[in-house]
Design an enzyme around this catalytic site. Structure first.
Site: not given
Length: 797
Positions: A78-82
């Site tokens: 998810a974008s919150r992790y990358t």
């Protein structure tokens, strides 16, 4: 694409550049969505992730820190992790965008400007290609090698009228990020000329021998093929035994080697055959279809490679021209201001006096213009000059700056007025891009498409099996081992069903099934369901779709279609034909194939390979006719045949092929459950198209019909079907004369009778060839008398 353009521009404005630390992808997505792209965050993130995947993009534009998916089809985190930032090469797409190089337009809420197209220092449409559908137009442009594309562009700049051949010398074809081999020069020429074409894209493979063992090594896979699905397909082929010889499939891919698959083979395997089979039946080889639709002058258009290069060159000319004009204007303005500063320094005390005497900034600017003839721009620069600058404001330094500006102004003026200078700038910048970012070609180009020829016989596992076919259309093949260990147990059948064919065959053989609608089914034995002896079997409808009401009436095992073998077919209305067995061989067998043309309400009920020359027919009304098959002409499959027996309100219900030198009795069964055996000598061999002799005398008080007649070895068993199926020995039928009604076998109406099938093994003896038809003999008076015909019937005959 618009979303890709917005992603790059928004990250550039937010300073998510390659020389800055990584920032959360969610932050970038938020900026893009809030400022330029008012759509779902998932669509933005998906597009951003695709631009970071080296198996999708030939040159990646986004540098992602974290899980950005895999070539196996795994999704990204998810974008919150990358975290993400622009790759260095992507900034070449945005170079000089602040210098009025491209048209800008307002964003969705009219608060900011965004570019309608990027400056693009290299032809990205060719380098990274494009695929998808937008505004109803589909496009499919492959990726190419950056260095080759730049060489082709420079060639086109130098020779605007050069032909495609000279471009293909520099740019031979696509260069996919996953490598592979492209085959088909003619397809490439069509694509690069017309915008549409097809090439073959296959994996780069190698056969490695290590002593007795062999391996097929897949070094790269075709573009857009999901590696995990490819490996699963190969594994399924191994498990389903569609081809013998695969021992194991090992995935040795890693981050550096996106695709490396090792296929271990058995020691005796044919590596070339297995490789060809996998290329033909998996995504190790695919077709790539060019559909080069691009937006040219705001309109979608199918373009060739020369048009793409010309469009980029025209765009680049405009970009360089606008950038040069921007730099020239700013240089001239700066030069003008330096002239004013130089003049002001020479009269610095007077300038300070005028400024001090002024009321405010505007008054000071006006007074300087009035007193010393400065321009407004010069006066403004003088007024805004900070006092500390006076310490370093040296007339020599100003003159040096002015000389440098003069050189730049001269160069930029030449670029704007001299076409050759403009081309020189473009070529120089392209060469710098090539030097910085070009890398070796990954995809191999071959002119000719390699034709894959596979003999189906080679890929079929050779095995002896037992094939069973039932009246209701259930069939199966059973391994010889399973059949041998059956302990004399019967195969599972549906109630009322019985076996009409039981054969020992090879998996290389073919089973022909015949239907009542005059069709036959071509079934290779290796495609029959492989089951255990006790299992029911699969209905033939699972292999070939039958019409409603179509039933199986016969079967023939075939190991070789060549030679003089023939098939005899018979219908209930008494039509007979024989056709060469070799005509039954087909290559396409997905539906029933016509073998006998039937009239309305007629049905085919008998089909057999001709192994014996004499034929005996039995009709519902109890007439039997014995004649020689040589009287039946050999015809093709689409014909209806000739009349076998003369019928009057009657139908043919049974047929036997026999050898009169070996068979002694005709076994006769009736619908009333009676049966008998009659010596064959009581019948006289006649000719085709006669009515025949009565098999039993008509009983008016209790009429009955012929159920079946058999001429076969007395060791055989027969089955009779009433409410249940009863098995009888033929020797249980009493021997009687031709006129008797027979002995009672069971006290119920019978619906059918059949021979109990024993395992038939292929005989190596060559079947007899039917001789030339002899002259017909005259009908004997005894035969005429036995027919009990009326004068009218006789005259008709």
């Amino acid at each position: 694409k618009r979303i890709q353009r917005r992603i790059l521009y928004a990250m550039y404005l937010s300073h998510f550049t390659h020389d800055k630390p990584y920032r959360k992808s969610a932050k970038a997505v938020g900026d893009i969505m809030g400022n330029f792209h008012p759509h779902g965050d998932s669509s933005i993130y998906d597009a951003m992730i695709r631009m970071s995947q080296p198996w999708k993009m030939r040159e990646t534009f986004i540098d992602v820190h974290g899980n950005n998916g895999s070539i196996d089809g795994d999704g990204p985190a998810a974008s919150r992790y990358t975290e993400a930032r622009l790759a260095k090469i992507s900034e070449e797409m945005l170079t000089s965008i602040s210098k009025n190089t491209v048209e800008m337009t307002y964003n969705y809420d009219d608060t900011q400007l965004e570019p309608t197209v990027l400056p693009a220092a290299f032809p990205n449409l060719l380098v990274n290609g494009s695929t998808g559908i937008s505004a109803g137009y589909a496009t499919n442009i492959p990726t190419h090698n950056l260095g080759e594309v730049i060489d082709a562009t420079i060639k086109r700049i130098e020779s605007p009228n050069c032909r495609l051949d000279s471009i293909l010398e520099l740019l031979p074809g696509p260069d996919f990020p996953t490598g592979g081999v492209v085959e088909g020069k003619m397809g490439l020429i069509d694509a690069y000329t017309k915008g549409k074409g097809k090439v073959v894209l296959k994996a780069k493979t190698e056969i490695v021998k290590n002593g007795k063992s062999q391996q097929i090594i897949v070094h790269s896979i075709p573009y857009e093929v999901v590696k995990e699905q490819l490996i699963k397909k190969i594994t399924d082929i191994k498990l389903d035994k569609k081809i013998e010889g695969i021992n194991d499939i090992i995935d040795e891919s890693d981050y550096e080697l996106m695709a490396r698959i090792v296929i271990d083979l058995k020691s005796n395997a044919n590596a070339e055959l297995i490789l060809n089979y996998l290329l033909k039946n998996t995504d190790l080889q695919v077709n790539y279809n060019f559909n080069m639709v691009a937006i040219v002058n705001r309109r979608p258009k199918l373009v060739g490679i020369l048009e793409i290069l010309d469009a980029f060159i025209a765009h680049q000319k405009e970009v360089v021209t606008r950038r040069t004009q921007f730099d020239l204007d700013h240089a001239k303005l700066r030069y003008h201001i330096l002239e004013g500063l130089k003049k002001a320094i020479s009269i610095l005390d007077e300038v300070i006096r005028v400024i001090r005497a002024s009321k405010n900034k505007a008054d000071a600017i006006g007074n300087l213009v009035k007193e010393f003839a400065f321009t407004e721009e010069q006066a403004k620069a003088i007024v805004e000059l900070q006092l500390y600058r006076l310490t370093n404001t040296d007339i020599v330094d100003l003159e040096e700056q002015m000389r440098e500006l003069e050189k730049s102004i001269n160069i930029w003026s030449q670029i704007l007025t001299n076409e050759e200078a403009l081309k020189h700038v473009m070529k120089t910048e392209l060469r710098l891009i090539k030097k910085e970012y070009a890398n070796p070609r990954r995809t191999e180009i071959k002119d000719e498409v390699t034709e894959i020829k596979i003999d189906k016989v080679d890929i079929i596992p050779k095995e002896t099996v037992v094939v069973a076919v039932t009246k209701e259309g259930y069939c199966k093949r059973v391994s010889a081992k399973s059949y041998a260990s059956r302990s004399d147990d019967d195969s599972t059948l549906k109630p009322g069903d019985y076996v009409i064919g039981l054969y020992e065959m090879s998996t290389l053989d073919t089973l022909l099934l015949f239907t009542n609608q005059g069709n036959y089914l071509f079934l290779p034995v290796h495609e029959l369901p492989d089951l255990k002896w006790k299992e029911l079997g699969k209905h033939v409808n699972n292999l070939v779709a039958l019409e409603q009401g179509e039933e199986i009436v016969g079967s023939i095992p075939v190991s070789n279609f060549e030679g003089n073998k023939e098939v005899v077919m018979l219908s209930k209305d008494g039509m007979i034909k024989r056709s060469p067995l070799k005509e039954f061989k087909v290559t396409r067998y997905s539906k029933p194939i016509t073998c006998m043309k039937l009239k309305a309400n007629d049905e085919m009920f008998f089909a057999s390979l001709i192994t014996k020359q004499d034929i005996f027919l039995g009709t519902t009304n109890g007439y039997g006719l014995w004649f020689d098959l040589s009287e039946v002409p050999v015809v093709g499959l689409k014909t209806s045949g000739v009349k076998a027996i003369n019928l009057k309100d009657d139908r043919v219900v049974s047929c036997s092929l026999f050898d009169p030198t070996k068979e002694e009795y005709v076994s006769i069964l009736t619908t009333k459950g009676t049966g008998k055996r009659v010596k064959l000598l009581e019948f006289e061999k006649s000719s085709r198209a006669r009515r025949g002799l009565l098999l039993f005398r008509e009983v008016k008080t209790n009429p009955y019909s012929l159920l079946a007649s058999f001429i076969t070895d007395s060791k055989h068993h027969i089955g009779v079907k009433g409410k249940d199926i009863t098995i009888l020995k033929l020797t249980e039928l009493p021997i009687m004369d031709r006129y008797s009604s027979g002995s009672v076998l069971c006290k119920e109406e019978l619906s059918s009778a059949f021979l109990v099938r024993e395992l038939e093994k292929e005989t190596k003896e060559e079947e007899k060839v039917i001789p030339v038809p002899p002259k017909k003999e005259q009908v004997s008076l005894k035969e005429i008398d036995d027919r009990l015909m009326t004068i009218d019937d006789f005259l008709k005959d």
